[in-house]
Motif scaffolding. Sequence first.
Motif, PDB file in Angstrom:
ATOM      1  N   ASN A  11       0.837  -1.196   0.000  1.00  0.00           N
ATOM      2  CA  ASN A  11       0.000   0.000   0.000  1.00  0.00           C
ATOM      3  C   ASN A  11       0.870   1.243   0.000  1.00  0.00           C
ATOM      4  N   PRO A  12       0.481   2.270  -0.798  1.00  0.00           N
ATOM      5  CA  PRO A  12       1.273   3.502  -0.851  1.00  0.00           C
ATOM      6  C   PRO A  12       0.849   4.475   0.249  1.00  0.00           C
ATOM      7  N   PHE A  13       1.818   4.968   0.968  1.00  0.00           N
ATOM      8  CA  PHE A  13       1.581   6.009   1.966  1.00  0.00           C
ATOM      9  C   PHE A  13       2.771   6.959   1.933  1.00  0.00           C
ATOM     10  N   SER A  14       2.524   8.200   2.285  1.00  0.00           N
ATOM     11  CA  SER A  14       3.596   9.188   2.406  1.00  0.00           C
ATOM     12  C   SER A  14       4.043   9.270   3.847  1.00  0.00           C
ATOM     13  N   GLY A  51     -10.038   2.432   3.767  1.00  0.00           N
ATOM     14  CA  GLY A  51     -10.313   1.039   3.423  1.00  0.00           C
ATOM     15  C   GLY A  51      -9.878   0.148   4.559  1.00  0.00           C
ATOM     16  N   SER A  52     -10.024  -1.153   4.376  1.00  0.00           N
ATOM     17  CA  SER A  52      -9.723  -2.077   5.477  1.00  0.00           C
ATOM     18  C   SER A  52      -8.250  -2.036   5.875  1.00  0.00           C
ATOM     19  N   ALA A  99      -7.634   1.566   7.618  1.00  0.00           N
ATOM     20  CA  ALA A  99      -8.417   1.626   8.858  1.00  0.00           C
ATOM     21  C   ALA A  99      -7.861   0.665   9.897  1.00  0.00           C
ATOM     22  N   GLY A 100      -7.400  -0.499   9.445  1.00  0.00           N
ATOM     23  CA  GLY A 100      -6.876  -1.496  10.376  1.00  0.00           C
ATOM     24  C   GLY A 100      -5.521  -1.162  10.952  1.00  0.00           C
ATOM     25  N   LEU A 101      -4.802  -0.235  10.340  1.00  0.00           N
ATOM     26  CA  LEU A 101      -3.468   0.109  10.838  1.00  0.00           C
ATOM     27  C   LEU A 101      -3.490   0.632  12.260  1.00  0.00           C
TER      28      LEU A 101
END
Length: 189
Positions: free
Chosen positions: A16-19, A37-38, A41-43
């Motif tokens: 998954n891409p995150f900054s 998303g799941s 949100a689950g992080l």
Amino acid sequence: MARYRFPGHNHWWQANPFSLSAAPDGRTLRLTAKAAGSTSAGLRHAPVGSRVFVEGPYGAFTSVHRTRPGALLIAGGVGITPVRAMLEGEPAGDLVVLYRVRSEDDAVLVDEVRALVADRGGRLHLLTGRTDEGATPFEPDSLRALVPDITERDVYVCGPPAMTSAVLGALSKLNVPGRRVHSERFGLA
């Protein structure tokens, strides 16, 4: 932007891409994810110290690409994360941040951004409202009103695809040279 895999939270192969939302300190990486998303949100339930595989970083959202003394940083929603990280490494100077959200309650990290901008002697414009209610802060005339010397700055843009496209179109109409426009788009590609 980097790609992250969270074993135990997701399938090991799902990236998954995150900054980053804070400048790396050599020991830790901080990301801030919108619970869209799941996976994101689950992080919030992943234990501190969980193993994470990181690939990257990618993109041009770094002060290494600065060509001018003045910078304009434009963010929409959770697109504030790379702006916030970049601000940590920026020296005092001619910085302007435009942060677009529906309401001030939606302004993620706004207190941290305010403090970082103030510490560097910059200006923060929190732009609130819904576009469909007549708020059009990214029209060329609106941008020029907020930042009269916009064509003399490096401009960094990160936000949802429609906002990013609107900003890039306005910058083109304002004749901001393409070499001074740096954008990070949400998504895997």
